[in-house]
Enzyme design. Structure first.
Site, PDB file in Angstrom:
ATOM      1  N   LYS A 254       0.833  -1.193   0.000  1.00  0.00           N
ATOM      2  CA  LYS A 254       0.000   0.000   0.000  1.00  0.00           C
ATOM      3  C   LYS A 254       0.875   1.253   0.000  1.00  0.00           C
ATOM      4  O   LYS A 254       1.985   1.241   0.545  1.00  0.00           O
ATOM      5  CB  LYS A 254      -0.878   0.045   1.261  1.00  0.00           C
ATOM      6  N   ARG A 328     -10.147 -11.696   2.494  1.00  0.00           N
ATOM      7  CA  ARG A 328     -11.056 -12.735   2.014  1.00  0.00           C
ATOM      8  C   ARG A 328     -10.397 -14.121   2.027  1.00  0.00           C
ATOM      9  O   ARG A 328     -11.087 -15.130   2.147  1.00  0.00           O
ATOM     10  CB  ARG A 328     -11.555 -12.369   0.618  1.00  0.00           C
TER      11      ARG A 328
END
Length: 476
Positions: A254, A328
């Protein structure tokens, strides 16, 4: 957790308690007609109108005692499920003892007490001992209720919310997977629950390969936390919470501004622990199971890579399209385990996608379910508790966005569209058809301070979820 809602709420009567009158515009007009002349004169000097959120302090006079008047607006209703108006009132009053209006229904008292207590929540763990605020906490503003049950319910609810806030607010240097395990054990000990934890390479032996793959690069080993409570033959309720204690993005790192708040990426885990706190403190008649895949998505020589194909407990192979779509992955293994017991209700909470925030903003959690009756139940609970959420569709056509030519599914596709939906669809691949399931994509953070909601960690959809669970399973 040092926040004690009972410090701000009580039911013992006090002669010095100042009554609070909560009045709509019409009710205020009626009250004024019978108010003593000196009170009317005082109100005229203040120019008070019962607009929503308006507050007037009425000093004691020869004809009447002191009072607080809270305006509810043109269509205001003291029974509205709005704790934040009461939080705003608490913010504006000096320390002291205040009494709710006579005849106020129990549910309205509960809402008022919740807002009042949460207005006094502070996260002070890292303030210096020499800091005046830490050394001398604020003198409490205490609210007197006539309904003991409303007071106790509000205190339990405020404690659950505060637990979520405390966990999310704690930085990653004190909230890595081992710390999250410690917090889970502390909660379990308080309510005589049991906890088992599968850690490090033992995850591979126990067939949790996706959790291991995401967390193996961290110096703090990945783990699956499994908390159980309640009688064994009670209806089965399972809560799954994303426990990514810090998310660097992995090798798809990020940018700095995207990493700044990633201590809150375990917000789903915080939510299920807060909800478990409420369920256990209310003694609901359920067989509760809480599953938290706790990892740090770190960068090292053992980090999983874009293009890797990893196994899952379900048996599906997953091509890694982006290492920053790791939540996820860990949830997939935990949801598979949850479904193996066929719970009567399965809820998962996760700070899963920025797409949900783009769609609904930071204050409105998205939720997904294929069960329309459950969706209706949550919509009603949200309205009744003043705890908003919004259903988004499990639009199966978008599963094409996660197609892979080399694996059963990809964790992230090339399309920029429908990110919250595709994430929920990915999770749905790990749910068995006979299980009633809902997924909550929450932000878990207040960007700016508001009455009762300081900037920082926040519980979202927690009170609505508890209401649904309570309606479905009841008290023991």
């Amino acid at each position: 957790m040092t926040f004690d809602p009972n410090s701000f709420l009580e039911t013992n009567d006090h002669e010095q308690a100042i009554p609070v009158l909560a009045l709509s515009v019409a009710a205020h007009a009626q009250w004024r007609k019978t108010a003593p002349a000196d009170v009317q004169h005082w109100e005229d000097l203040q120019g008070f109108e019962a607009k929503k959120g308006a507050v007037m302090f009425v000093p004691p006079t020869a004809q009447s005692g002191a009072a607080i008047v809270l305006g509810l607006g043109e269509n205001g209703d003291v029974n509205a499920p709005d704790p934040w108006g009461w939080a705003a009132l608490a913010d504006r009053l000096p320390p002291g003892i205040y009494r709710l209006p006579e005849g106020m229904p129990g549910k309205a008292q509960e809402m008022a007490a919740l807002g009042w207590a949460l207005a006094q929540y502070r996260f002070r763990r890292y303030l210096k001992h020499s800091d005046q605020e830490a050394q001398t906490p604020d003198k409490p503003k205490r609210l007197l209720l006539s309904n003991k049950g409303a007071k106790e319910r509000a205190a339990r609810e405020a404690a659950a919310v505060a637990l979520v806030r405390d966990l999310v607010n704690t930085p990653a240097n004190d909230m890595l997977p081992s710390d999250l395990e410690r917090e889970s054990r502390t909660l379990a000990d308080r309510f005589s629950a049991t906890v088992t934890v599968t850690t490090g390479d033992a995850l591979l032996d126990a067939n949790f390969p996706a959790i291991h793959a995401v967390g193996r690069a961290s110096a703090d080993a990945p783990r699956l936390i499994d908390l159980r409570w309640g009688r064994e033959d009670a209806p089965k309720l399972t809560l799954v919470g994303k426990g990514v204690c810090f998310d660097s993005g992995g090798l798809d790192i990020k940018p700095a501004n995207g990493m700044r708040l990633m201590k809150k990426d375990m917000g789903g885990a915080a939510h299920v622990l807060g909800l478990a706190h409420r369920i256990m403190s209310d003694k609901l008649d359920v067989r509760l199971r809480v599953l938290i895949p706790a990892v740090e998505n770190a960068i090292s020589g053992t980090a999983f890579r874009p293009g890797d194909i990893i196994k899952t407990r379900k048996g599906l192979s997953v091509e890694i399209g982006n290492t920053d779509a790791e939540g996820r992955l860990v949830l997939g293994d935990a949801l598979t385990l949850a479904c193996e017991e066929t719970p009567d209700l399965l809820l998962d909470f996760a700070t899963l996608t920025g797409a949900a925030r783009v769609a609904l903003g930071p204050d409105l959690p998205a939720f997904f379910t294929a069960h329309h009756d459950l969706a209706d139940h949550f919509a009603k609970a949200a309205a009744n508790t003043g705890d908003p959420l919004w259903r988004l569709p499990l639009w199966e056509a978008y599963l094409d966005y996660l197609d892979s030519s080399v694996a059963d599914i990809a964790n992230a596709g090339d399309s920029p569209f429908g990110g919250a939906i595709t994430a929920a669809l990915y999770l749905s691949r790990f749910i068995t058809p006979e299980v009633t399931w809902a997924h909550f994509d929450v932000y878990a953070w207040n960007q700016k301070p508001r009455p009762g909601r300081p900037a920082g960690g926040e519980a979202m959809a927690l009170r609505a979820a508890f209401s649904v669970i309570q309606d479905r399973f009841g008290a023991s």
